[in-house]
Design an enzyme around this catalytic site. Structure first.
Site, PDB file in Angstrom:
ATOM      1  N   HIS A 401     108.287 -63.234  21.459  1.00  0.00           N
ATOM      2  CA  HIS A 401     108.136 -63.375  19.587  1.00  0.00           C
ATOM      3  C   HIS A 401     108.703 -64.808  19.453  1.00  0.00           C
ATOM      4  O   HIS A 401     108.266 -65.072  18.091  1.00  0.00           O
ATOM      5  CB  HIS A 401     109.206 -62.166  19.718  1.00  0.00           C
ATOM      6  CG  HIS A 401     108.605 -60.694  18.932  1.00  0.00           C
ATOM      7  ND1 HIS A 401     108.350 -59.673  20.389  1.00  0.00           N
ATOM      8  CD2 HIS A 401     108.089 -60.167  18.510  1.00  0.00           C
ATOM      9  CE1 HIS A 401     107.601 -58.700  19.916  1.00  0.00           C
ATOM     10  NE2 HIS A 401     107.456 -58.922  18.875  1.00  0.00           N
ATOM     11  N   GLU A 643      98.802 -49.732  19.774  1.00  0.00           N
ATOM     12  CA  GLU A 643      99.095 -50.867  20.571  1.00  0.00           C
ATOM     13  C   GLU A 643      99.221 -50.020  21.965  1.00  0.00           C
ATOM     14  O   GLU A 643      99.747 -51.146  22.672  1.00  0.00           O
ATOM     15  CB  GLU A 643     100.262 -51.966  19.961  1.00  0.00           C
ATOM     16  CG  GLU A 643     100.739 -50.858  18.883  1.00  0.00           C
ATOM     17  CD  GLU A 643     102.363 -51.855  18.862  1.00  0.00           C
ATOM     18  OE1 GLU A 643     101.851 -52.972  18.801  1.00  0.00           O
ATOM     19  OE2 GLU A 643     103.326 -51.255  17.707  1.00  0.00           O
ATOM     20  N   ASP A 667     101.095 -55.665  22.117  1.00  0.00           N
ATOM     21  CA  ASP A 667     101.121 -54.949  23.228  1.00  0.00           C
ATOM     22  C   ASP A 667      99.823 -53.722  24.127  1.00  0.00           C
ATOM     23  O   ASP A 667     100.005 -53.356  25.318  1.00  0.00           O
ATOM     24  CB  ASP A 667     101.892 -53.676  22.736  1.00  0.00           C
ATOM     25  CG  ASP A 667     103.473 -53.936  22.306  1.00  0.00           C
ATOM     26  OD1 ASP A 667     104.152 -54.576  23.483  1.00  0.00           O
ATOM     27  OD2 ASP A 667     103.799 -54.592  21.068  1.00  0.00           O
ATOM     28  N   CYS A 714      95.924 -56.650  14.126  1.00  0.00           N
ATOM     29  CA  CYS A 714      97.077 -57.883  13.561  1.00  0.00           C
ATOM     30  C   CYS A 714      97.988 -57.977  14.509  1.00  0.00           C
ATOM     31  O   CYS A 714      99.088 -59.082  14.580  1.00  0.00           O
ATOM     32  CB  CYS A 714      97.750 -56.742  13.173  1.00  0.00           C
ATOM     33  SG  CYS A 714      99.229 -55.697  13.735  1.00  0.00           S
TER      34      CYS A 714
HETATM   35  C1  PEP Z   1     101.295 -55.933  18.799  1.00  0.00           C
HETATM   36  O1  PEP Z   1     101.567 -56.136  19.748  1.00  0.00           O
HETATM   37  O2  PEP Z   1     100.263 -56.640  18.845  1.00  0.00           O
HETATM   38  C2  PEP Z   1     101.740 -56.919  17.499  1.00  0.00           C
HETATM   39  C3  PEP Z   1     101.335 -57.724  16.437  1.00  0.00           C
HETATM   40  O3  PEP Z   1     103.058 -56.266  17.492  1.00  0.00           O
HETATM   41  P1  PEP Z   1     104.182 -57.625  18.105  1.00  0.00           P
HETATM   42  O4  PEP Z   1     103.686 -58.654  18.060  1.00  0.00           O
HETATM   43  O5  PEP Z   1     105.497 -57.597  17.021  1.00  0.00           O
HETATM   44  O6  PEP Z   1     105.141 -55.833  18.579  1.00  0.00           O
HETATM   45 MG    MG Z   2     103.271 -54.756  18.775  1.00  0.00          MG
END
Ligand code: PEP
Ligand code: MG
Length: 807
Positions: A401, A643, A667, A714
């Site tokens: 993140h 995910e 994920d 996403c």
């Molecule tokens: C993902 O896991 O691809 C996602 C978009 O969620 P995050 O990256 O916030 O875990």
């Molecule tokens: Mg995720």
């Protein structure tokens, strides 16, 4: 007498008077046991004996990149500890940089002059300054100033330089002593650190920095090219280990702590203002508890009692903060309990100041390359973050993140750079190529020139593409792909429009909680979601419920105690375990949906039961709002994130009950391939183009198509140029990615043929290896003429070449 001028040896003055000054300085130095007191005595003595109107000492921060005013006689006392200059900045910075004294009769007329308003130095005309040198390193600058113009004699300059040299060892010692608790091994560790930072102490390397052209490689994390001086953001030293010698006089000891309380308050006000303007007014609240605590009479009163009882300000802070901490720990309400982190932070700030560390986070020079062990989301709330040109980290992966924040804020970044912290020296020039994942330390002129050119070309390409943002993302044979943006901070909002995204495909609500270091209350959430919905209207925003846990853990909510946080109590599991909090978030999202452009997304769904439970809570919340006649969108679409592999495997079952899918490939890749997305040691195994991940995407798309619900991607894969042809080929109709990537992805989509990429996708699904998949995608980009694209051709070629390299 103030206003009179400092003197060289003149008629009537004996050499012995000058010698006496030096002897007295030496005397102060030899009796020194406390840095602050020593410095105060020195400036007082020098000002008096040289009959100057002001005498001040600026000391270098441990990385030698900045100087901070540490003592003064004559300038505003409040400026001590607060006013700083970068090396080379102003006359004082110039002296430090050149390692030579300076004497100016009319300081203001000197081209390097820089007026520091907080010091109240506008009344001074003349200035003389000398560096405190330890071998080749400047560790401070001694300055005298006069109100009336005065021409300094060479003998004055020499006298000042000699005084500076007498003080230098005690300053260096104090820096070392304040850094170490006393044991030889600790001292050695810090001496090595200081040597690395440029202070050469017996046998260690010198400050002179030759061109080294050291090349380091890591993971391309956020594109862009930056060239700037290195600033290490080392983990703060363990304050528990630092020795502290209290003043003998209780009144003075208490006064020292009171000064620190005032300084901390000043820093927090500044941090609050910056957080507010950077992330929006809601974020200013991050510092409210801190400030309240510093102003709380009970807290200050307890500190005073503790100082009187222990005679030691550091001990007093530790005790009282501990007491408060225990109090917060007993609170049942998680929201208030979380404020305990703020208590710790206040304690840490006070201790750091008492122990002479200051708050280094607030003083980054513009254009620095921040070097850290790992990029944390918290780094993005550092007050000086907007000055950072690039971030480089030794650990962490490109989808952590922290990495996502860097990309969103368009700060070039490279992560997972093995050996970085040992190789890098503070202050040296670094070139960061975020797209290639390369760093060059102390580059030679040829390399610098090459990268300056590349940076310019990159900036022109970005501008050019942004100018074309109104063109549709449509394949050559007429298939429209919605290109939306992933957003999480208010600071990102303007990027949606700037890069031509058609709304927000993923709004990560937990980033607000991370910035707050706690879950914001319902009202705050509602305000934020409404603001976002209004900002993107008439486009849509997909608001995802809290996805906390994993690498987005907030200390104190218990995440840290898990052995396997990525597989643990995170995301929807956490929300369902905190029903009241979850209902509050649902209410906030529902209220924001009144304008009709909001969708709700549930993260980390791994079973139908989990989805149904969440859906039931949504329905109950809707009923509650309806009863209270609160407006909301009754047609609010509720989607599931795909995910977790189990969700992809039961996609059809889920599709029957939800309104849309959003595939989170970060994920999904992590869980399908059993590769921690934030661990650089296995980063080479993390690849969303793995056929197994593609098979799960394909399965989800087919299920969605059969039932007739839309499906988007996403995860970061949606911004990956090599993945785009395959995702379009698999039938994805919406790609939600980093805002800055939208124009590039649009260029790619516009060059593709839907029918050709469908065939590519079919072949990719049958491929045996990631390499085969990459080759298929690369060939498509080539055939589509994208390698010759004037803006992005070079970049696309370099991506393909990079993956073709062994290892
Ligand atoms: C993902 O896991 O691809 C996602 C978009 O969620 P995050 O990256 O916030 O875990
Ligand atoms: Mg995720």
């Amino acid at each position: 007498m103030p206003g009179r001028s400092p003197r060289g040896p003149r008629e009537g003055e004996t050499i012995s008077e000058r010698v006496t000054l030096l002897a007295d300085v030496a005397g102060i130095v030899s009796r020194s046991h406390d840095l602050r007191e020593t410095l105060d005595n020195v400036v007082e003595l020098v000002a008096r004996r040289l009959e100057a109107d002001a005498c001040s000492l600026y000391l270098a921060e441990p990385d030698l990149g900045r100087l901070t005013l540490r003592a003064t006689k004559g300038l505003a006392p409040e400026a001590v500890g607060r006013v700083g200059l970068a090396l080379g900045e102003g006359l004082v910075g110039l002296v430090a940089k050149r390692r030579e004294p300076i004497a100016c009769e009319r300081a203001r007329e000197h081209p390097a002059f820089r007026y520091l308003p907080q010091t109240g130095e506008d009344r001074f005309e003349s200035l003389m300054a000398a560096p405190l040198l330890v071998r080749e390193a400047t560790i401070g600058v001694l300055v005298v100033q006069t109100e009336r113009p005065h021409r300094f004699e060479p003998a004055d300059v020499q006298l000042l330089q000699t005084c500076a040299q007498l003080i230098a060892p005690v300053v260096l010692n104090a820096i070392l002593l304040s850094l170490v608790g006393g044991s030889d091994s600790q001292r050695q560790r810090f001496v090595t650190e200081l040597a690395r930072a440029g202070i050469p102490i017996a046998g260690f390397e010198s400050q002179r920095r030759p061109e080294r052209n050291v090349e380091l490689r890591g993971l391309p994390t956020s594109p862009g090219i930056a060239i700037g001086p290195v600033r290490r953001l080392d983990d703060p030293a363990d304050l528990e280990e630092v020795a502290y010698v209290p003043r003998q006089d209780l009144v003075e000891e208490w006064q020292a702590l009171r000064d620190v309380l005032v300084e901390a308050r000043y820093d927090l006000d500044a941090a609050r203002a910056v957080a507010g303007s950077r992330f929006g007014p809601e974020f200013a609240a991050v510092f409210n508890t801190h400030i309240q605590m510093l102003e709380d009479k009970g807290f200050v009163g307890r500190l005073e009692v503790a100082v009187r009882g222990t005679g030691n300000a550091v001990e007093a802070v530790r005790r009282v903060v501990d007491e408060y901490r225990r109090l917060f720990d007993r609170i049942e309400d998680p929201y208030f309990r979380e404020r305990g982190i703020d208590v710790d932070d206040v304690g840490r700030r006070l201790l750091a100041k008492l122990l002479g560390f200051g708050d280094r986070s607030v003083s980054l020079e513009p254009g620095v390359v921040l070097v850290t062990s790992v990029i944390l989301p918290a780094h993005f709330t550092l007050p000086d973050m907007e000055k950072v040109a690039a971030i480089v980290a030794e650990h962490g992966g490109a989808t952590s993140h922290g990495a996502i924040f860097a990309r969103t804020l368009e700060i070039p970044a490279v992560t997972g750079v093995a050996g970085l912290m040992a190789a890098v020296r503070s202050g040296e020039t670094a070139v960061v190529d975020g797209a290639a994942g390369r760093i060059y330390l102390s580059p030679d002129e040829a390399l610098l020139a090459e990268y300056r050119g590349a940076r310019e070309r990159y900036e022109i390409a970005v501008e050019h593409l942004d100018a074309l943002r109104h063109r549709p993302a449509e394949t050559r044979d007429g298939r429209c792909i919605a290109l939306t943006a992933n957003v999480g901070l208010l600071a990102d909002l303007h990027l949606v429009e700037r890069h031509g995204a058609e709304g927000i495909g993923l709004f990560r609500t937990e980033l607000l909680a991370l910035a707050h270091r706690g879950i914001p209350d319902e009202e705050e959430q509602e305000k934020l979601y409404e603001r976002v919905a209004r900002a993107v209207a008439p486009h849509n925003v997909t608001i995802r419920t809290l996805d906390l846990g994993g690498d987005k853990a907030i200390p104190d909510l218990g995440f840290g105690e898990e052995e396997n946080p990525q597989l643990g109590w995170r995301s929807i599991r956490f929300s369902l375990a905190h029903e009241d909090g979850f209902r509050a978030q649902l209410r906030a999202i529902l209220r924001a949906s009144a304008g009709g452009n909001v969708s709700l997304l549930l993260p980390m769904i791994s079973s139908l039961g989990e989805y149904r439970r969440a859906r039931q809570l949504i329905a109950e919340t809707q009923e509650e709002l309806a009863r209270r006649e609160v407006p909301f969108d009754r047609q609010l679409p509720v989607g599931v994130m795909i995910e977790v592999p189990s969700a992809a495997l039961i996609a059809e079952t889920l599709a029957r009950e939800c309104d849309f899918f959003s595939i989170g490939t970060n994920d999904l890749t992590q869980y399908t391939l059993a590769v921690d997305r934030g661990n650089e040691r296995v980063a080479h195994l993390f690849d969303p183009l793995h056929p197994a991940v593609l098979l799960l995407i394909d399965r989800s798309v087919r299920a969605a198509n059969r039932i007739g619900i839309p499906v988007s991607v996403c995860g970061e894969m949606a911004s990956n140029p090599l993945a785009v042809p395959l995702l379009v080929g698999l039938g994805i109709a919406e790609l939600s990615g980093t805002p800055a990537a939208v124009p590039v992805i649009k260029e790619i989509v516009r060059a593709l043929d839907a029918s050709l990429v469908a065939e590519d996708a079919r072949r990719a699904l049958a491929a045996g290896t990631v390499q085969e998949v990459r080759a298929i995608a690369a060939e498509r980009l080539r055939q589509a003429g994208l390698f010759d694209h004037p803006d992005i051709g070079g970049w696309l070629r370099s991506i393909v070449e990079r993956y073709a390299e062994p290892g």
